[in-house]
Design a protein around this motif. Structure first.
Motif, short mmCIF file in Angstrom:
data_model
loop_
_atom_site.label_atom_id
_atom_site.label_comp_id
_atom_site.label_asym_id
_atom_site.label_seq_id
_atom_site.Cartn_x
_atom_site.Cartn_y
_atom_site.Cartn_z
N ASP A 93 0.82 -1.22 0.00
CA ASP A 93 0.00 0.00 0.00
C ASP A 93 0.86 1.27 0.00
N THR A 94 1.50 1.57 1.12
CA THR A 94 2.32 2.78 1.22
C THR A 94 3.67 2.41 1.82
N PRO A 95 4.60 1.94 0.98
CA PRO A 95 5.89 1.50 1.53
C PRO A 95 6.67 2.64 2.15
N GLN A 96 7.36 2.31 3.23
CA GLN A 96 8.19 3.28 3.95
C GLN A 96 9.57 3.32 3.30
N THR A 97 9.89 4.42 2.66
CA THR A 97 11.19 4.54 2.00
C THR A 97 12.19 5.22 2.92
N GLY A 98 13.47 5.11 2.57
CA GLY A 98 14.53 5.76 3.33
C GLY A 98 15.17 4.90 4.40
N GLY A 99 14.63 3.69 4.64
CA GLY A 99 15.21 2.82 5.65
C GLY A 99 16.59 2.34 5.27
N ALA A 100 17.52 2.39 6.22
CA ALA A 100 18.90 1.98 5.96
C ALA A 100 19.01 0.46 5.80
N ILE A 101 19.93 0.04 4.93
CA ILE A 101 20.14 -1.38 4.63
C ILE A 101 21.61 -1.71 4.85
N GLY A 112 14.46 -1.96 -5.12
CA GLY A 112 14.15 -0.57 -4.78
C GLY A 112 15.17 -0.01 -3.82
N THR A 113 16.34 0.34 -4.32
CA THR A 113 17.41 0.89 -3.49
C THR A 113 17.99 2.15 -4.12
N ARG A 114 18.62 2.97 -3.27
CA ARG A 114 19.38 4.12 -3.74
C ARG A 114 20.48 4.42 -2.72
N LEU A 115 21.44 5.21 -3.13
CA LEU A 115 22.50 5.63 -2.22
C LEU A 115 22.16 7.00 -1.64
N ASP A 116 22.26 7.10 -0.32
CA ASP A 116 22.12 8.37 0.39
C ASP A 116 23.49 8.67 0.97
N GLY A 117 24.29 9.41 0.23
CA GLY A 117 25.70 9.52 0.58
C GLY A 117 26.36 8.18 0.35
N ASP A 118 26.94 7.61 1.43
CA ASP A 118 27.52 6.28 1.29
C ASP A 118 26.64 5.20 1.91
N ARG A 119 25.40 5.57 2.28
CA ARG A 119 24.47 4.60 2.87
C ARG A 119 23.53 4.07 1.81
N LEU A 120 23.28 2.77 1.85
CA LEU A 120 22.27 2.17 0.98
C LEU A 120 20.93 2.23 1.70
N VAL A 121 19.91 2.78 1.04
CA VAL A 121 18.61 2.92 1.67
C VAL A 121 17.51 2.42 0.74
N ALA A 122 16.35 2.15 1.32
CA ALA A 122 15.19 1.69 0.56
C ALA A 122 14.61 2.85 -0.24
N ILE A 139 20.94 -9.86 6.91
CA ILE A 139 20.70 -8.51 6.41
C ILE A 139 20.09 -7.64 7.51
N ASP A 140 20.61 -6.44 7.63
CA ASP A 140 20.15 -5.48 8.63
C ASP A 140 19.24 -4.46 7.92
N PHE A 141 17.94 -4.68 8.00
CA PHE A 141 16.96 -3.81 7.34
C PHE A 141 15.74 -3.68 8.26
N PRO A 142 15.89 -2.88 9.33
CA PRO A 142 14.82 -2.79 10.34
C PRO A 142 13.50 -2.29 9.78
N ALA A 143 13.53 -1.51 8.70
CA ALA A 143 12.31 -0.95 8.13
C ALA A 143 11.70 -1.86 7.07
N GLY A 144 12.13 -3.14 7.05
CA GLY A 144 11.64 -4.06 6.04
C GLY A 144 11.09 -5.34 6.63
N PHE A 145 10.50 -6.16 5.76
CA PHE A 145 9.94 -7.44 6.17
C PHE A 145 10.00 -8.40 4.99
N CYS A 146 9.74 -9.68 5.26
CA CYS A 146 9.65 -10.67 4.19
C CYS A 146 8.71 -11.78 4.63
#
Length: 422
Positions: A337-345, A362-372, A401-408
């Motif tokens: 529905d409304t995925p939470q973006t910006g979570g660090a991976i 669905g990933t991008r770099l925020d500086g040197d951090r990989l985020v959702a 994998i360390d992705f607190p803002a994610g699920f599977c």
């Protein structure tokens, strides 16, 4: 050869990973790509909707071949524009891509070619949709938006209220169109072929998991995981599907002046009376592509070039490894529905240290951090002698994998695991 890959999802990361292994490859470029694809290709910021800009890019970079990953550019006619500019491309024409772009087009083709599929009615307004629901269908009933919906435009309505809500949503805005279908019972499987418009070769099978929750509960998604091969699609059933569904589709499209070239993905329901077509996709599935690429034991670029050149006649089916591959999608909280973006991976290297392959979606770099940066974020893919073994390896990697803002989902492959345990 310089190759351009279009797309930015997990499917495209898997294609980039496999294309990069080709001895025929000189350089790989991607538009727009993602950080994972950037490990194999040079990324460029060019709009996928700007056909002229993509053609100019191909000329400037001396691109010898283009691989179109997602469906939207195909339905938009990008492959036609590239071919008109003398740039070879892997992917069907705009006319042929209607097999995915219009549910109604495909159902009408099935009717003309006597291809087994669910009974259906095409509707173009709310009044006729309500009349068809009352007159022609029981419950449950399947309601599909006619156009592209990223794998999420299908409602299996179990009740009258769900059915009415689904058609109301489709016709909320002018110009809506829907297909209302008979509900089919059975187990689903996906069958892939490469075709040059005349000849075709099989490209493996898979079974995906569309529902967001364990036990196939909750709303449909673009796919929460998959495994390959789908052994429920036995050799006999696969042969039947090829003769009753795949072959008449390819021959029918050619007769109607829209030969299909590329990968053709048939979503099948294995009913008590045999395989029936649920729908076609005009590209590799996502996440099915990931498991196919791990198992493919041939040069993907060579296969794609042969497809575009019309050289599949007499060619044997591509070789696949004997192991099973299984992939688990890690999605952002709130998906679909409304995925939470910006979570660090974090932890991708640790996950791959277990023997798995992590494809980024669905990933991008925020500086040197990989985020959702999207709904489906990672696809964690592993192989094993059995589905049970591949599942265990994949979930070991997921747990690194360390992705607190994610699920599977924690049960990908559950049907086959159950069969293997008997």
């Amino acid at each position: 050869m310089n190759v351009l890959l279009l797309g930015s999802g997990g499917r495209e990361h898997a294609l980039a990973w496999k294309l990069a292994q080709s001895p025929r490859l000189t350089s790989l470029h991607a538009i727009p790509g993602n950080p994972g694809i950037g490990q194999h290709a040079t990324l460029h910021d060019v709009p996928l909707t700007d056909h002229a800009a993509i053609i100019d890019f191909c000329r400037a970079q001396d691109i010898g071949f283009v691989v179109v990953g997602p469906e939207a550019p195909l339905v938009d006619g990008l492959s036609d524009a590239l071919r008109a500019a003398s740039v070879p491309v892997f992917g069907p024409s705009q006319a042929a891509a209607q097999l995915e772009g219009s549910k109604g087009f495909t159902k009408d083709l099935c009717a003309r070619e006597n291809i087994p599929t669910a009974g259906y009615v095409r509707v173009r307004d709310l009044e006729s949709a309500r009349a068809a629901l009352a007159r022609d269908f029981g419950r449950p009933v399947v309601i599909k938006a006619d156009g592209l919906a990223a794998g999420k435009g299908v409602t299996v309505a179990m009740t009258e209220d769900e059915a009415q809500a689904a058609i109301a949503a489709i016709f909320e805005k002018p110009g809506g169109e829907a297909v209302i279908e008979e509900f089919l019972e059975g187990e689903e499987a996906s069958l892939f072929v490469l075709t040059d418009g005349k000849a075709f070769v099989t490209l493996g099978s898979a079974q995906d998991h569309k529902r967001v929750g364990d036990g196939d509960t909750g709303p449909n998604t673009g796919g929460m995981g998959a495994y390959s091969p789908a052994r429920v699609l036995t050799p006999a059933l696969e042969a039947e599907a090829i003769e009753t569904i795949i072959r008449p589709t390819i021959e029918g499209m050619a007769r109607e002046g829209m030969p299909y070239s590329g990968v053709l993905y048939a979503g099948l329901m294995l009913t008590r009376t045999g395989p029936k077509l649920i729908e076609y996709n005009a590209r590799f599935g996502d996440p099915e592509c990931q498991v196919l690429m791990l198992r493919l034991d041939e040069d993907l670029l060579e296969l794609m070039l042969a497809t575009e050149a019309g050289e599949l006649t007499g060619r044997p089916a591509p070789r696949f490894g004997t192991q099973t591959a299984l992939t688990v999608v890690m999605a952002a909280n709130g998906y679909p529905d409304t995925p939470q973006t910006g979570g660090a991976i974090g932890g991708i290297e640790a996950a791959e240290g277990t023997g798995a392959q992590v494809f980024q979606a669905g990933t991008r770099l925020d500086g040197d951090r990989l985020v959702a940066a999207g709904g489906r974020v990672l696809t964690v893919t592993a192989t094993g002698a059995t589905v049970t073994e591949a599942q265990a390896t994949a979930y070991r990697a997921v747990d690194r994998i360390d992705f607190p803002a994610g699920f599977c989902r924690r049960d990908i492959g559950w049907r086959e695991v159950g069969r293997e345990g008997r």
